[in-house]
Motif scaffolding. Structure first.
Motif, PDB file in Angstrom:
ATOM      1  N   GLU A 110      38.556  42.080  56.661  1.00 46.42           N
ATOM      2  CA  GLU A 110      38.827  41.772  55.042  1.00 46.42           C
ATOM      3  C   GLU A 110      40.055  42.550  54.737  1.00 46.42           C
ATOM      4  OE1 GLU A 110      38.285  38.843  53.669  1.00 46.42           O
ATOM      5  OE2 GLU A 110      36.871  38.178  55.132  1.00 46.42           O
ATOM      6  N   ARG A 111      39.816  43.894  54.705  1.00 48.27           N
ATOM      7  CA  ARG A 111      40.811  44.980  54.379  1.00 48.27           C
ATOM      8  C   ARG A 111      42.243  44.791  55.010  1.00 48.27           C
ATOM      9  NH1 ARG A 111      37.898  49.882  53.987  1.00 48.27           N
ATOM     10  NH2 ARG A 111      37.399  49.488  51.837  1.00 48.27           N
ATOM     11  N   GLU A 112      42.009  44.411  56.349  1.00 49.38           N
ATOM     12  CA  GLU A 112      43.363  44.302  57.069  1.00 49.38           C
ATOM     13  C   GLU A 112      44.149  42.855  56.625  1.00 49.38           C
ATOM     14  OE1 GLU A 112      42.573  43.858  61.078  1.00 49.38           O
ATOM     15  OE2 GLU A 112      42.064  46.139  61.173  1.00 49.38           O
ATOM     16  N   LYS A 113      43.314  41.965  56.226  1.00 47.91           N
ATOM     17  CA  LYS A 113      43.802  40.743  55.735  1.00 47.91           C
ATOM     18  C   LYS A 113      44.379  40.709  54.153  1.00 47.91           C
ATOM     19  CE  LYS A 113      42.091  36.134  55.120  1.00 47.91           C
ATOM     20  NZ  LYS A 113      40.908  35.158  55.129  1.00 47.91           N
ATOM     21  N   TYR A 114      43.681  41.527  53.548  1.00 51.80           N
ATOM     22  CA  TYR A 114      44.173  41.662  51.995  1.00 51.80           C
ATOM     23  C   TYR A 114      44.878  42.836  51.510  1.00 51.80           C
ATOM     24  CZ  TYR A 114      41.430  37.301  51.307  1.00 51.80           C
ATOM     25  OH  TYR A 114      40.772  36.049  51.273  1.00 51.80           O
ATOM     26  N   GLY A 115      45.065  43.762  52.691  1.00 53.01           N
ATOM     27  CA  GLY A 115      45.711  44.836  52.416  1.00 53.01           C
ATOM     28  C   GLY A 115      47.010  44.922  51.572  1.00 53.01           C
ATOM     29  N   GLU A 116      47.842  44.737  52.499  1.00 51.35           N
ATOM     30  CA  GLU A 116      49.440  44.629  52.010  1.00 51.35           C
ATOM     31  C   GLU A 116      49.917  43.308  51.233  1.00 51.35           C
ATOM     32  OE1 GLU A 116      51.209  47.321  51.758  1.00 51.35           O
ATOM     33  OE2 GLU A 116      49.571  48.677  52.844  1.00 51.35           O
ATOM     34  N   SER A 117      49.026  42.285  51.563  1.00 47.79           N
ATOM     35  CA  SER A 117      49.774  40.936  51.099  1.00 47.79           C
ATOM     36  C   SER A 117      49.487  40.895  49.562  1.00 47.79           C
ATOM     37  CB  SER A 117      48.854  39.972  51.712  1.00 47.79           C
ATOM     38  OG  SER A 117      47.763  39.953  51.566  1.00 47.79           O
ATOM     39  N   LYS A 118      48.382  41.519  49.002  1.00 43.89           N
ATOM     40  CA  LYS A 118      48.081  41.417  47.565  1.00 43.89           C
ATOM     41  C   LYS A 118      48.585  42.480  46.649  1.00 43.89           C
ATOM     42  CE  LYS A 118      45.337  37.819  47.850  1.00 43.89           C
ATOM     43  NZ  LYS A 118      45.088  36.546  46.828  1.00 43.89           N
ATOM     44  N   ARG A 119      48.962  43.626  47.192  1.00 38.75           N
ATOM     45  CA  ARG A 119      49.295  44.916  46.841  1.00 38.75           C
ATOM     46  C   ARG A 119      50.668  44.911  45.733  1.00 38.75           C
ATOM     47  NH1 ARG A 119      48.241  50.251  47.090  1.00 38.75           N
ATOM     48  NH2 ARG A 119      49.985  51.489  46.461  1.00 38.75           N
ATOM     49  N   LEU A 120      51.591  43.989  45.971  1.00 36.29           N
ATOM     50  CA  LEU A 120      52.978  43.962  45.232  1.00 36.29           C
ATOM     51  C   LEU A 120      52.463  43.184  44.213  1.00 36.29           C
ATOM     52  CD1 LEU A 120      55.602  43.754  48.130  1.00 36.29           C
ATOM     53  CD2 LEU A 120      54.928  45.862  46.738  1.00 36.29           C
ATOM     54  N   GLY A 121      52.066  41.866  44.391  1.00 33.98           N
ATOM     55  CA  GLY A 121      51.481  41.199  43.360  1.00 33.98           C
ATOM     56  C   GLY A 121      50.492  41.744  42.330  1.00 33.98           C
ATOM     57  N   ILE A 122      49.731  42.577  42.714  1.00 33.40           N
ATOM     58  CA  ILE A 122      48.740  43.358  41.743  1.00 33.40           C
ATOM     59  C   ILE A 122      49.586  44.233  40.718  1.00 33.40           C
ATOM     60  CG2 ILE A 122      46.794  45.015  41.729  1.00 33.40           C
ATOM     61  CD1 ILE A 122      45.585  43.594  44.129  1.00 33.40           C
ATOM     62  N   ILE A 123      50.600  44.933  41.721  1.00 32.06           N
ATOM     63  CA  ILE A 123      51.251  45.712  40.558  1.00 32.06           C
ATOM     64  C   ILE A 123      52.386  45.287  39.784  1.00 32.06           C
ATOM     65  CG2 ILE A 123      53.333  47.316  40.888  1.00 32.06           C
ATOM     66  CD1 ILE A 123      52.117  48.293  43.683  1.00 32.06           C
ATOM     67  N   ASP A 124      52.821  44.028  39.993  1.00 34.74           N
ATOM     68  CA  ASP A 124      53.575  43.302  38.917  1.00 34.74           C
ATOM     69  C   ASP A 124      52.786  42.907  37.914  1.00 34.74           C
ATOM     70  OD1 ASP A 124      55.848  43.647  40.604  1.00 34.74           O
ATOM     71  OD2 ASP A 124      55.590  41.676  41.710  1.00 34.74           O
ATOM     72  N   ASP A 125      51.542  42.192  38.251  1.00 32.18           N
ATOM     73  CA  ASP A 125      50.705  41.823  37.116  1.00 32.18           C
ATOM     74  C   ASP A 125      50.229  42.764  36.009  1.00 32.18           C
ATOM     75  OD1 ASP A 125      50.572  39.327  38.122  1.00 32.18           O
ATOM     76  OD2 ASP A 125      48.721  39.636  39.295  1.00 32.18           O
ATOM     77  N   ILE A 126      49.954  44.270  36.839  1.00 37.27           N
ATOM     78  CA  ILE A 126      49.666  45.257  35.998  1.00 37.27           C
ATOM     79  C   ILE A 126      50.807  45.909  35.104  1.00 37.27           C
ATOM     80  CG2 ILE A 126      48.746  47.639  35.963  1.00 37.27           C
ATOM     81  CD1 ILE A 126      47.301  46.944  38.705  1.00 37.27           C
ATOM     82  N   SER A 127      51.743  45.769  35.577  1.00 39.70           N
ATOM     83  CA  SER A 127      53.120  46.254  35.049  1.00 39.70           C
ATOM     84  C   SER A 127      53.402  45.313  33.566  1.00 39.70           C
ATOM     85  CB  SER A 127      54.146  46.364  35.891  1.00 39.70           C
ATOM     86  OG  SER A 127      54.074  47.162  36.964  1.00 39.70           O
ATOM     87  N   GLU A 128      53.515  43.821  33.672  1.00 34.89           N
ATOM     88  CA  GLU A 128      53.465  42.906  32.826  1.00 34.89           C
ATOM     89  C   GLU A 128      52.276  43.221  31.753  1.00 34.89           C
ATOM     90  OE1 GLU A 128      53.624  39.156  34.742  1.00 34.89           O
ATOM     91  OE2 GLU A 128      55.438  39.695  35.737  1.00 34.89           O
ATOM     92  N   GLU A 129      51.143  43.353  32.365  1.00 36.71           N
ATOM     93  CA  GLU A 129      50.182  43.184  31.270  1.00 36.71           C
ATOM     94  C   GLU A 129      50.319  44.571  30.197  1.00 36.71           C
ATOM     95  OE1 GLU A 129      45.336  42.791  31.403  1.00 36.71           O
ATOM     96  OE2 GLU A 129      46.218  43.761  33.023  1.00 36.71           O
ATOM     97  N   ILE A 130      50.831  45.689  31.016  1.00 37.90           N
ATOM     98  CA  ILE A 130      51.042  46.871  30.002  1.00 37.90           C
ATOM     99  C   ILE A 130      52.234  46.725  29.183  1.00 37.90           C
ATOM    100  CG2 ILE A 130      51.487  49.425  30.082  1.00 37.90           C
ATOM    101  CD1 ILE A 130      49.728  49.348  32.422  1.00 37.90           C
ATOM    102  N   ARG A 131      53.300  46.005  29.578  1.00 35.98           N
ATOM    103  CA  ARG A 131      54.451  45.716  28.945  1.00 35.98           C
ATOM    104  C   ARG A 131      54.236  45.066  27.746  1.00 35.98           C
ATOM    105  NH1 ARG A 131      57.060  45.507  33.972  1.00 35.98           N
ATOM    106  NH2 ARG A 131      58.352  47.665  34.438  1.00 35.98           N
ATOM    107  N   ALA A 132      53.331  44.033  27.964  1.00 36.98           N
ATOM    108  CA  ALA A 132      52.857  43.137  26.826  1.00 36.98           C
ATOM    109  C   ALA A 132      52.347  43.996  25.855  1.00 36.98           C
ATOM    110  CB  ALA A 132      51.939  41.904  27.393  1.00 36.98           C
ATOM    111  N   TRP A 133      51.290  44.865  26.130  1.00 41.97           N
ATOM    112  CA  TRP A 133      50.786  45.926  25.289  1.00 41.97           C
ATOM    113  C   TRP A 133      51.568  46.758  24.498  1.00 41.97           C
ATOM    114  CZ3 TRP A 133      49.516  51.350  25.639  1.00 41.97           C
ATOM    115  CH2 TRP A 133      48.663  52.057  24.631  1.00 41.97           C
TER     116      TRP A 133
END
Length: 874
Positions: free
Chosen positions: A332-355
């Motif tokens: 599961e770590r190989e499957k979800y390791g790099e594919s989700k990382r960039l999307g997670i970074i973008d979501d967190i950045s947008e959330e903090i900028r909204a704050w």
């Protein structure tokens, strides 16, 4: 639904009920008297003990590793909460022991239902780690005891060269030539070898077979020789009789037929009566044995062997399931390791900028970014920071308070002088009338989280799939890890972005308002940077290289401070419980605990808190314990049992071990630093001081002056204060003469466990166990009278006396010469008795401990209240 799942569900229901009861107690802010508080929390404490017992058995039997992790979390929380209640009960009753007979009767439980077993069974990795550590210590000790002879490398090379050169003094024979030719043709053929563990096991099995066959042949030779001697003596006796008859030395008497018949009848009657009595005795013995009235000499071990086989099979299945879970995690770590990382970074950045935007629109500036040590932007997501509206309300409240404070300040200054005298008088009254209020708990929230996880992940799960790997939980954990890793990098970038925006905001408002300030300004940055630098320096000092820690470990092994200890288990501790102390405690009479209560107290103070890092973090901190007892009462056995139950590393700081080593203040500080480092890197660890009172003796005996027992008296308190929750370190002292120590000794150890003098019940059970193992000892041996006369002797002395009496020659004669109690009593009297003054001093010692003094004051107050009630006229 399997039996383990049913047990798990029932344990979860119990935990939910206890959690509800806990919340009710926490919500009740009304102060309670001491007796009411004990009545309130003692039943919940007993229920927690029963829950811990159930979870311990369930943790050992459960195969599903994901469920085991969930059970382990709940077990750690239950242990922590149980120990919190234990701490409160000790404060209220001023005693480490409790006898809730009335509650057990009400709940229809026995003492076995709240007896906590050794619960921290090691996983395969932990077992391998312990075995490797023991092997490393043994190898280091062997190398120190048997050093290799120093040989010059040049001599070794020269001897190898000479051995390779053929001899010129004598021509080799044809056989030697053939051998040498074979070695030349096949010089480096691979030799079939077997693993070292297999070879050692095979050699042990061969040695056992050989020893067994040698023993059988020895017995056969002796038995054949004995039979030969019997036959020879019988033949010789017959020849002598015939010779005497032949030569007239013996005259054969002739009896009448009636006399012979009456003699035969008498013999038959006597024999039949003897045989009938023997059969009746055997039948009565079998009946009593089946009813449990007497103990058999040989017990059937098939049930225990089957149980052991089942336990080993369960451990194998647990290991198989654990490897399957690890394989799923890796996939599961190989499957979800790099594919989700960039999307997670973008979501967190947008959330903090909204704050950022929310604060700028509502307030006109930005809030302080949460520091990394507190959680960073996780606090923003979880709503643990102030909203703009809350910030504005708080600011208004601060202004109102400042204005009111100025007005009230003048009024308070006038009343200060008159209120000082009243406050000192009212302090004592308020403390007496305050009563008991429930303290805050660190365990309730983690326990509620465990319950929530169970409801979400396991309560509604299909039972047909209950024994397979739950991939959904694994995916959630992997995504959570990825989010936390990504959040760290995003926080660093967002802090830089916030600094730039704050700089721009200050420039925009600088000309408009020179006093313009807001929480995100750079006013306090220098202080923060200094604090962070100090923290970094401390962390760099604490973190050490693994090679340095290993070098310290080897040095402590060479000094004899780290050593292997013999196998010992708390289950082998003998002692019966107290059955009259409930009434004595109720009637405010003097009472004393028995040997049976020691086991449960050791479990609660030493084993359970050190068993896991989570339990040590959640449970109330206990850094030092002293086990006090007269000589040969089992103090060393208990220390080894504690270390065996949790698989601890034992560091021995006994003065006799340190004699002649690490002398001087600098070396002593270096020693304590090494012990601190090794103990924290090899948890759990026990720092043992055999003779725990010797560093604080009032007068050092002449025989102890060479050991310099007071060397570490100043360094040990600092070491004990440095132990923090989660370190899994315990300082364990063993004291034989604690009354000879100064007052500082009572401040060093947080808890004192006194081993009482042996009582009748414990001695009776001990005698039954050790005597009934011998086959020809009568099942109706008078154990009661022997136990009554042996009260006061330690169980170790009794064991040694029984072994000395029942040696090999005496065991051979048991069938014809039954054992008598007088033999054991005579052997007991040959032992050196403990002086009466020493016994009296030890009996007074518990009243000198901090807890014993509180108990004495409390008993005086209660007895005075009973003798002089409020309405009684003087």
């Amino acid at each position: 639904m399997s039996a383990s799942d049913k047990s798990w569900n029932s344990a979860q229901q119990k935990a939910e009920e206890l959690l509800v009861s806990d919340r009710q107690i926490q919500a009740d802010e009304a102060p309670k008297s001491r007796h009411d508080a004990v009545k309130t929390i003692l039943p919940i404490y007993i229920k927690y003990r029963n829950l811990v017992q159930q979870l311990a058995h369930l943790y050992d039997k459960m195969i599903h590793s994901q469920k085991r992790e969930q059970i382990k979390r709940l077990l750690d929380c239950a242990v922590g909460r149980m120990l919190e209640y234990k701490r409160e009960i000790v404060k209220l009753t001023c005693s480490d022991y409790e006898w809730p007979d009335d509650l057990l009767i009400q709940m229809k439980w026995t003492p076995d239902d709240i007896q906590i077993p050794p619960i921290f069974s090691y996983t395969a990795d932990r077992k391998k780690e312990l075995e490797d550590r023991k092997k490393v210590i043994e190898d280091l000790v062997d190398k120190l005891n048997n050093p290799e002879p120093d040989v010059d490398p040049g001599d070794r090379l020269q001897s190898a060269e000479f051995s390779s050169v053929p001899s010129l003094t004598r021509a080799p024979s044809m056989v030697r030539r053939r051998k040498s030719m074979k070695s030349i043709i096949t010089p480096n053929l691979p030799i079939p070898t077997e693993p070292e563990e297999v070879r050692i096991a095979r050699e042990k099995a061969d040695d056992l077979k050989k020893a067994f066959s040698d023993a059988i042949s020895l017995i056969q030779r002796h038995e054949r020789a004995r039979l030969g001697r019997v036959v020879a003596t019988t033949i010789q006796r017959d020849r002598d009789y015939q010779r005497k008859v032949k030569f007239g030395d013996i005259e054969l008497k002739k009896y009448k037929r009636e006399v012979k018949e009456s003699a035969a009848t008498t013999i038959q009657r006597t024999w039949r009566g003897f045989r009938a009595r023997k059969l009746l005795a055997e039948r009565r013995e079998k009946t009593e044995m089946s009813m449990g009235m007497i103990l058999p000499s040989r017990t059937d071990k098939t049930v225990f062997e089957e149980d052991l086989r089942n336990q080993l099979r369960i451990q194998e299945l647990q290991e198989e399931f654990r490897t399957a879970v690890h394989g799923t995690i890796a996939r599961e770590r190989e499957k979800y390791g790099e594919s989700k990382r960039l999307g997670i970074i973008d979501d967190i950045s947008e959330e903090i900028r909204a704050w950022f935007q929310e604060w700028l629109v509502a307030v006109g500036h930005f809030d302080v970014y949460p520091p990394e040590q507190n959680g960073g932007s996780v606090l923003i997501v979880t709503g643990q920071t102030l909203t703009p509206e809350e910030f504005l309300v708080k600011k208004l409240e601060e202004k109102d308070k400042a204005e009111k404070g100025k007005k009230e300040k003048d009024k308070k200054d006038e009343k200060k002088g008159s209120d000082k005298e009243k406050s000192e008088k009212d302090k004592n009254k308020s403390q007496e009338e305050k009563g008991w209020t429930p303290p805050e708990s660190r365990v309730l929230q983690p326990m509620a989280d465990v319950q929530k996880d169970f409801l979400v992940n396991w309560s509604l799960r299909d039972e047909n799939l209950s024994q397979t790997v739950n991939a959904d939980i694994i995916r959630e954990e992997i995504l959570c890890e990825l989010q936390l890793e990504a959040r760290k990098t995003v926080d660093e970038l967002m802090r830089l972005e916030l600094d730039r925006m704050n700089d721009a905001l200050i420039k925009d408002h600088k000309n408009d308002d020179p006093k313009f300030q807001f929480p995100g300004m750079k006013k306090g940055k220098k202080k923060k940077q200094k604090k962070e630098k100090k923290g970094k320096k401390k962390k760099e000092e604490e973190v050490m290289n693994k090679d340095e820690v290993d070098e310290m470990f080897r040095e402590l092994v060479a000094a004899g401070i780290i050593r292997n200890y013999p196998e010992a288990r708390l289950g082998d501790w003998w002692g019966d419980l107290s059955y009259q102390n409930f009434e004595a405690q109720r009637d405010r009479k003097d009472y004393q605990h028995k040997l049976g209560e020691i086991r449960s107290l050791i479990m609660e103070t030493c084993v359970l808190p050190l068993g896991s890092k989570e339990a040590h973090t959640l449970a109330p901190s206990l850094r030092s314990v002293c086990i006090a007892g007269l000589p040969r009462t089992g103090k060393t056995f208990l220390a080894h049992a504690i270390a065996n139950e949790i698989g601890a590393l034992l560091l021995d700081l006994t003065p006799s071990v340190l004699a002649g080593q690490y002398e001087g203040k600098e070396n002593e500080k270096r020693l304590m630093k090494m012990i601190n480092t090794v103990a924290k890197n090899y948890p759990p660890s026990i720092v043992l001081i055999d003779g725990g009172e010797k560093p604080w003796l009032k007068k050092i005996p002449p025989e102890e002056r060479e050991n310099q027992p007071k060397r570490l008296a100043k360094l040990l308190p600092k070491f004990i204060k440095g132990i923090k929750p989660g370190d899994q370190t315990l300082v364990l002292g063993l004291a034989s003469e604690p009354w000879k120590a100064t007052k500082k000794f009572y401040k060093i150890y947080e808890t004192f466990i006194t081993i009482p003098v042996s009582d009748y019940n414990s001695v009776y059970l001990f005698y039954q166990d050790i005597l009934m193992k011998y086959h020809y000892v009568s099942r109706h041996f008078d154990v009661s009278a022997l136990a009554k006369l042996s009260v006061g002797y330690s169980l170790d002395v009794i064991r040694e006396a029984v072994e000395n009496v029942l040696n090999l020659r005496r065991r051979i004669r048991l069938k014809f010469d039954p054992l008598k109690p007088e033999e054991i009593l005579k052997e007991l009297q040959t032992n050196q008795t403990i002086p009466p003054k020493m016994v009296d001093d030890f009996a007074k010692f518990p009243t000198k401990t901090p807890l014993g003094r509180k108990w004495g004051k409390m008993m005086k107050q209660e007895r005075a209240a009973i003798d002089n009630p409020p309405g009684k006229k003087k």
